[in-house]
Structures are given as C-alpha cells and as structure tokens.
Design a protein around this motif. Structure first.
Motif, short mmCIF file in Angstrom:
data_model
loop_
_atom_site.label_atom_id
_atom_site.label_comp_id
_atom_site.label_asym_id
_atom_site.label_seq_id
_atom_site.Cartn_x
_atom_site.Cartn_y
_atom_site.Cartn_z
N VAL A 130 -13.14 -36.80 -16.29
CA VAL A 130 -11.50 -36.70 -16.63
C VAL A 130 -10.42 -35.79 -16.67
O VAL A 130 -11.67 -34.25 -16.87
N LYS A 131 -9.54 -35.64 -16.37
CA LYS A 131 -9.03 -35.23 -16.64
C LYS A 131 -7.67 -34.99 -17.17
O LYS A 131 -6.77 -35.18 -17.68
N LEU A 132 -7.77 -33.43 -17.70
CA LEU A 132 -5.97 -33.13 -18.75
C LEU A 132 -5.24 -33.23 -18.76
O LEU A 132 -4.94 -32.57 -17.03
N LYS A 133 -4.15 -34.32 -19.07
CA LYS A 133 -2.72 -34.76 -18.22
C LYS A 133 -2.06 -33.62 -19.37
O LYS A 133 -0.79 -32.75 -19.13
N GLY A 134 -1.78 -33.58 -20.51
CA GLY A 134 -1.42 -32.99 -21.42
C GLY A 134 -1.35 -33.32 -23.15
O GLY A 134 -2.64 -34.03 -23.11
N ILE A 185 -3.40 -36.87 -23.35
CA ILE A 185 -3.07 -37.79 -21.94
C ILE A 185 -4.19 -37.20 -21.08
O ILE A 185 -4.38 -36.04 -20.42
N THR A 186 -5.16 -38.05 -20.76
CA THR A 186 -5.81 -37.69 -19.99
C THR A 186 -5.74 -39.31 -18.89
O THR A 186 -5.54 -40.11 -18.73
N GLU A 187 -6.87 -38.48 -17.52
CA GLU A 187 -6.62 -39.31 -16.13
C GLU A 187 -7.98 -39.12 -15.28
O GLU A 187 -8.10 -37.88 -15.29
N MET A 188 -8.50 -40.34 -14.73
CA MET A 188 -8.98 -39.56 -13.30
C MET A 188 -8.94 -39.48 -12.31
O MET A 188 -8.56 -40.26 -10.97
N PRO A 189 -9.07 -38.43 -11.62
CA PRO A 189 -8.36 -38.18 -9.81
C PRO A 189 -9.52 -39.03 -9.00
O PRO A 189 -11.34 -39.57 -9.47
N GLU A 190 -8.82 -39.46 -8.30
CA GLU A 190 -8.96 -40.27 -7.14
C GLU A 190 -10.54 -39.81 -6.48
O GLU A 190 -11.36 -40.16 -6.05
N VAL A 248 -9.91 -27.76 -26.39
CA VAL A 248 -11.45 -27.54 -26.13
C VAL A 248 -11.84 -28.57 -24.87
O VAL A 248 -12.09 -29.41 -24.99
N THR A 249 -12.19 -27.57 -23.62
CA THR A 249 -12.30 -28.22 -22.43
C THR A 249 -13.10 -27.39 -21.85
O THR A 249 -14.24 -26.13 -22.16
N ASP A 250 -14.26 -27.69 -20.25
CA ASP A 250 -15.06 -26.97 -19.88
C ASP A 250 -14.25 -25.84 -18.48
O ASP A 250 -12.89 -26.51 -18.84
N ASP A 251 -14.68 -25.52 -17.52
CA ASP A 251 -14.31 -25.00 -16.77
C ASP A 251 -13.58 -26.13 -15.63
O ASP A 251 -12.93 -25.16 -15.06
N LYS A 252 -13.83 -27.03 -15.15
CA LYS A 252 -13.03 -28.15 -14.95
C LYS A 252 -12.33 -28.24 -15.59
O LYS A 252 -11.64 -29.45 -15.14
N LEU A 253 -11.38 -28.03 -17.02
CA LEU A 253 -10.90 -28.83 -17.48
C LEU A 253 -10.76 -30.08 -18.01
O LEU A 253 -9.75 -30.62 -18.64
N THR A 254 -11.84 -30.23 -18.32
CA THR A 254 -12.32 -32.27 -19.10
C THR A 254 -12.25 -31.26 -19.91
O THR A 254 -12.51 -30.55 -20.74
N PRO A 255 -11.32 -32.64 -21.26
CA PRO A 255 -11.24 -31.98 -22.77
C PRO A 255 -12.54 -32.64 -23.11
O PRO A 255 -12.89 -33.85 -23.00
#
Length: 782
Positions: A648-652, A637-642, A744-751
């Motif tokens: 894209v940031k991982l939410k769950g 589950i991802t969303e784009m921070p405003e 697997v993510t990067d250092d900014k929690l991008t899946p």
C-alpha cells in the motif's frame, strides 16, 4: 448716625450676606453688604443639621458682622435678586430639571437657606452606594444593623444568580476568566462554542452582573475572552441570524490559521482596554496566550491593541464629560503615586522576601483551587447546584464583610483616596469612618486603589491582616464558579493588602528612614506583583502592564525581580493557575518544548495504528460507514501500485469536514459516469467553523453504491515522518509546523500509523519539590 436694632433682614448666598439693621424713611432704605469668608462655610459643614445649632451660628455670625462698610440701595438688591432668578430660569431651560449637572448646581444655589448640610444628605440619598452607607450608619445608632446586611445579602444573591443562570444555561464556555480556553484554542485545540455570539453575550453581561453581585472578581480575563470573540467574528465575516442561515459579508479569512491570528489580536486588545496598556496587552498575548507567533503578527496585534486603548480612552472621556481630553486610557488604572516611586538598596532584601511569600501564597492558591475544582466536577455537576453555589458565595461574601466591619475596631478620621470612595461610620465617632468599609463597600478596582494610595493612618495592621485572609480564601472560592469572572484584580488586591502590612512593619522597624512613611504604598505594589506572579506565573507582560498602569518606569526593576522570583518559587511547588485549569479539563496542550527524558521513545511507539483510510475512488456507503464508526479527523488516501502487488502506498490526506461537505453537496455519481463539479472552495468555507455532522447527511440506499472521486479534494503532499524518529524530533516537527496530523511511514512510503496532538500531549513532564517526572496520561472519552 442711623439708629440700629429696629429690624434685621438677611439674605445669604455662597458669596455675600446682606444685613439691614436700620429703620429709615420709606424712600431711602440702606442695606449693608458684608463678604462671608470661606471659614464660615467650613464651620457650617461641620455642624449637625438641627435648627437650634443653626440659629446659634446665625447669631454668632451676625455679631461678627456688626461692623459694616459697603452699601447698596434697595433697587440694587432687587436687581441682584432678579438677575439670579433669571439665571436659574436660563439653566432650567439649558440642562433640564433632571440633569445631574443641574442638581449639583441647585445644591450650591440653595446653600443660602441653610440647606448646606441637609441638602448634601439629600443628594447622597440619590446614589445607591451612599444610600447603603446611610443605612449602615443610621442602623448602627438604632441597633438595626441586620436590616442593611440582609438587604446587602439579598441583592448579592439575586444579581449573582442571574449571572450564573446566564452562563450555566446559555453557554458554559463563558464561565471563569476564559483565558485558559483561549490559550488552548491558540495552541491548536478546537473548542466548540468558545467563539460564538452566545458566549459573547454570556461573557460580557455575566461579568457585569458578577461584579454587581459583590463577588471578589475582576473583568480583565473576561475582556480578553470577549476581545477574542469579537476578533473571530470579524475574521469570519458572517452574521448568523438563526440556525443554518445568516448574512455572509466576506470569506477570505475563514480558516483556522487566519482566525487563530485574529483571536490572538483580540485577546491583546481586550487586555489593553482593561488596563490601558497596549504594550502590555501585546506581550500578554505573546507570553501567555499565543502558541504561534511571527513578525507580521507582532505589529498587527500591537496596532489593534493601540486602537483598542484609544477608543476605550475616548469612550471613558465622553462618559465623564470630557471626550476630547483622552485622560482615561483603561478601565483599571493604578493611578500615579503622589511621590515618584523610589527605593533604597536596603529595601531589595525586603522585596525578595516578599517575592518568596508571594510565590508560596500563589502556589497555595493553585493547590486549594485545584481541590475545589475537582470537588465541583465530582459533586456539583447539576446546573442548578452550580447556580446555588454562586448565590451562596455571594451571600457569604457580604455577610463576612459585615461581620468584620462590626468586630474589628478600625475607626479612622483620615480621608480615603478618591472622591467617590464609599465609607460607613458604623460605631465610630462623628467625623470618622471604619477603615474596612472603603475596602469592602467599593468595587474590587476601588479596593485596590485604596490599598495602594490611602494614607498611612487609613488602616490598622489588624484590619489589613483579617482583610488579607478573608479576601484570599474568598478569591479561592470565587474563582471557578459558574459565573464570568477574572482573577487579576482579586490577586492584585490580596497582594496589595499584605504588602501594605509589610510596608507598615518596615516603617515601624526603620524609623530613621523618614521618607518611607510618605511612599510606603510601593510595598503594596510589590505585594500585588508578588501575589499575581505566584498565581499566574507571568513575568514580562505583567511587568509592562504594572509599569504602564502606574506611569513610573523607575520602579520597573523591583517589579521584574519580584515577578521572576515569585514565578520560580511557585513553579518549584506546582504549576500556574491557568495551566492547572487546562490540565483539569483534560485539554491536550502541546508545550513549547518536548518533555525531558523521552529521547529513547520512537515514533512507532507513539503513533495510533492500524490506520483506516480510503482509496482515491471510494464507494459512498464505505465512506458513510467509516465516518460513523471512527472519530478521527483525518484519513489517509492510499492505493496499491500495479507493479508491487500487496503493498500500500500513501497518496494523500483528506479531512472529515471535507468528506461531509462532499456528501452534503452530493458530489458523486454511479460508477462509470462523471461526477458533478458544482462545488467550489466557498462551499467548504460556508460551513466553517460549525461543520456538519455525519448524522445530518441523508443518503439513500441507491446512492450508497455510487462512487466518489476524491482526487480533486485530498492533500497530495501531507507531512510524514519515518517510524525511527525520536519523540523530541517528532515533537519539534509537530509543534513547529502547527500540525493536526502527522503520518508515520516506512522507507517505502507505506503508511504505518498517524500521530495526533493527543498522542503527544499524553507525555507530560511533572515537577514536585524540584523533582522531574514523566507522566503517561490516559486518554478518555470524557
């Protein structure tokens, strides 16, 4: 002095013989009562059942009894006979004419009418196995041996085909021992139908038919599988009556973690019931089956194994007529040896050599069975061909046993071990039987006990050699058929056969060690341990099981030594039998340790990418389309921070099963309206473990535009790693936590991608002749 010889009246019984040899006045007739010694009964037993011989023995017995002393009056004899008649009437009412105990008592009563030998023949004909023996012996005299062998082959064919039909058409997961599939399930692999009620019926009934059909197989592996099925059913707390309907009793354990622990305990209970070894069963589940273990699970599994052993003991005792004695702890017992098992230091090198032989033979068994399994998967894919193959193996087993009993000259007068051992005389002299008959005509467990406990003279070296070769190749052919069967007992019997042969050679080469001829059965036990260690590569649990089955702890050290050496030798050549089965089926097993030589591989090289996920609020149609086109079981589950557009940031993480249940319950609404909340955790448990398929969900075109708020359902804290993790570290995290998905993510929690067990299992370490290599397996759909 009373004149003698005027008339003779005799009445026999197992206790007295009454003879009158005088003619007196009618009011005073004297009867002479003479006790009959046991030797007379033994002599009668040795005589053939013909009238002339019995009359000759009567005359000799009467001559020896001419000198009499004790007397009874005519009225006393009448009272004695009346008392015996009333006793018979009383037992008729107590037991019934058809009761087995009464038939046994009736035989002893009628012994006085010279039915001793003939009555024994009649009683033997009541038993099916004894009837087969009489057919062999009679036809050996009348040159009609083809009749019993055809009957034998026909019975094997019919019963084995029934066993194969039950497995092939009811549930194919019931084929084989079931331990490889249980091991895979406990490792974390979902295997549909493995723990179903249909599988239990096919497994439990099928293994009985397999043994009745004359196949060289055991029931220990199927019992472990059946125990796992029962335990899983108890954990689910639900009785399914028909498709989609059933009775729910409780739902607190309906999750993979709890059911996994139930199955581990059930497998241990099944092994414990088979061998009467609760400690060995617990260790078998720990060493061979379970992949995840903890301290709480230890005592729970052991308690279940102990209860299983107790009830098996109780039921077997009740079956044998002494329910309160509890003297039969398991279905398969090696029985206590007559002499305590002892060994000299000079015998240790012999044990080591036997362990090496067992490892080589075990590795050869695995290689041959692998070739045969591959052949079956390529050319015997049709269900009816599987049934035909099982029937052919059953007939060949009977025919080969018959041919060996005819060709091999192994007549012996030595009494075999056990009171219920079936033997056939074949072409042997009266009073003798064929040494191979009590190996081929008995159950696999009875065959094993004969090899361990029969006296030294019971089997010739030639018969043991041909029996070992025949049983070895028949076991290879039988294991893997489309029937419910195990490999424990055939492996033990094969090893016991060549181990007994080695023991006979040691006794002949070392005549100075006179005690060896009395307890050379220990060589059969060492051979059995070596063979099963070479086949299965299990050490601790098998050591404890053998010690518990023999009741002799002093011989535990040699057994442990040969099991370890046979495992090392076998591992040097090939993998174990169960691991080979898992590899051939393509099941993605995660081993205990990461494969070697993979330290330079990173998580970014292993992961599956690109990822397909959902937003916290998603359209129903979008979810339906992705579920139909993708076969993944988990979606991020991802969303784009405003404040960070374009990232894209991982939410769950949400599972496929959760999404399908949400769609089934129609937890969605038009955009802008609140969605229904009529769903609880019980709704998700009700579909466990037979989850719905996306094709079973009916969604209208209007509903496709509705929105689903996934925030109450997804896991907001999934396990994640960075792309720079090395493969051994990824492996340890995935295996240690028992994960299903690792993002697997990067250092900014991008899946960036996702790692599943297939991504890790495709890296497999292989050994051949001591060399280690890393195999990169190809993932296929079938």
């Amino acid at each position: 002095m009373v004149p003698q010889g005027l008339f003779i009246l005799s009445i026999e019984s197992p206790w007295v013989r009454v003879v009158s040899e005088s003619k007196l006045p009618p009011n005073l007739t004297t009867f002479t009562v003479t006790p009959v010694a046991d030797s007379y009964h033994d002599a009668l037993d040795e005589l053939p059942c013909d009238e002339t011989t019995i009359l000759q023995f009567e005359n000799e017995l009467k001559g020896q009894m001419a000198d009499t002393s004790d007397t009874l009056t005519h009225n006393s004899i009448t009272a004695l006979l009346s008392s015996k008649f009333r006793d018979i009437q009383k037992r008729l009412k107590q037991y019934g004419i058809e009761a087995p105990k009464f038939r046994k008592r009736l035989v002893s009563k009628w012994e006085s009418l010279n039915y001793d030998i003939c009555e024994n023949v009649l009683r033997m004909e009541m038993e099916m196995e004894m009837e087969m023996e009489m057919d062999f012996d009679q036809c050996a005299k009348d040159d009609c041996l083809y009749l019993p062998v055809f009957m034998w082959m026909g019975m094997n064919l019919v019963i084995t085909c029934l066993a194969s039909l039950l497995v092939t058409f009811l549930n194919q997961k019931a084929a084989g021992s079931g331990i490889p599939l249980i091991k895979a399930y406990l490792n974390g692999v979902k295997i549909p139908g493995l723990l179903s009620f249909k599988c239990f019926i096919a497994k439990s009934v099928g293994v009985v038919l397999s043994i009745l059909g004359g196949l060289f197989c055991g029931k220990e592996g199927p019992m472990a599988h059946s125990g796992g099925i029962i335990a899983a059913g108890l954990g689910k707390g639900r009785i399914r009556l028909c498709k989609g309907k059933g009775i729910s009793l409780y739902d607190g354990f309906r999750n993979d973690h709890e059911i996994r622990d139930f199955v581990a305990g059930g497998a241990a209970a099944g092994v414990s019931a088979a061998f009467g070894a609760p400690v060995g069963g617990t260790l078998f589940s720990l060493e061979e089956a379970a992949s995840f273990w903890n301290q709480d699970l230890t005592w729970r599994v052991f308690f279940g194994a102990m209860i299983s052993t107790f009830f098996t003991n109780f039921l077997l005792g009740a079956f044998h007529g002494h329910a309160t004695e509890l003297s039969s702890p398991g279905l398969v017992r090696f029985n206590v040896f007559d002499n305590d098992l002892k060994f000299d230091l000079i015998e240790i090198p012999v044990f080591v050599v036997m362990a090496v032989v067992g490892g080589v033979l075990g590795a050869s068994f695995v290689v041959l069975n692998y070739k045969l399994t591959v052949f079956r998967q390529r050319f015997l894919r049709n269900n009816w061909l599987k049934v035909i193959e099982a029937g052919v193996v059953a007939m060949v087993s009977a025919l080969l046993a018959f041919i060996l009993m005819v060709v091999v000259d192994d007549c012996t007068a030595t009494k075999p071990f056990g009171n219920n051992t079936v033997t056939a005389r074949m072409h042997c002299k009266p009073g003798e039987h064929h040494g191979l008959s009590n190996l081929f005509l008995n159950t696999p467990e009875g065959c094993l006990k004969s090899l361990l406990h029969d006296p030294y003279e019971s089997h010739s070296p030639a018969s043991l050699a041909v029996f070992t070769v025949a049983l070895y190749f028949l076991s290879v052919w039988t294991y893997g058929l489309s029937v419910s069967s195990g490999v424990f007992i055939p492996s033990l019997a094969t090893g016991a056969a060549w181990g007994r042969l080695v023991g006979m050679g040691v006794v002949d080469m070392l005549p100075g060690l006179t005690h060896l001829s009395g307890d050379f059965g220990k060589y059969a036990l060492i051979g059995a341990a070596s063979q099963i260690g070479g086949n299965l590569r299990t050490t601790i649990s098998l050591t404890v099981i053998i010690v518990e089955c023999t009741g002799d702890i002093s011989f535990g050290l040699p057994i442990m030594i040969v099991l370890m050496i046979s495992k090392w030798v076998g591992d040097f050549i090939t993998t174990g039998l169960y691991d080979m089965n898992i590899e051939v089926m393509g099941i993605p097993i995660i081993p205990f340790e990461a494969p070697p030589l993979v330290d330079d591989i990173r998580a970014s090289e292993v992961m599956t990418s690109p990822l397909i996920g959902f937003r916290p609020k998603e359209k129903v149609g979008q979810i339906i389309d992705i579920l139909k086109t993708e076969n993944m079981c988990g979606f991020p589950i991802t969303e784009m921070p405003e404040d960070e557009p374009g990232r894209v940031k991982l939410k769950g993480l949400i599972l496929r099963e959760q999404l399908i249940v949400i769609l089934k319950k129609k937890i969605f609404a038009p955009e802008g309206l609140p969605q229904p909340k009529n769903i609880t955790i019980a709704d998700f448990r009700n579909f466990y473990p037979l989850y719905l398929k996306i094709k079973d969900i009916a969604i209208s075109e209007e509903e496709r535009d509705y929105m689903i708020d996934l925030r109450p359902f997804y896991n907001p804290t999934p396990h994640t790693i960075e792309k720079t993790f090395s493969l051994p570290k990824v492996f340890n995290v995935f295996r240690g936590l028992g994960l299903r998905h690792l993002i697997v993510t990067d250092d900014k929690l991008t899946p960036l991608g996702m790692i599943t067990r297939k991504d890790l299992a495709k890296f497999r370490a292989g050994t051949k002749r001591g060399l280690v290599k890393i195999e990169h397996l190809k993932i296929e759909d079938n």
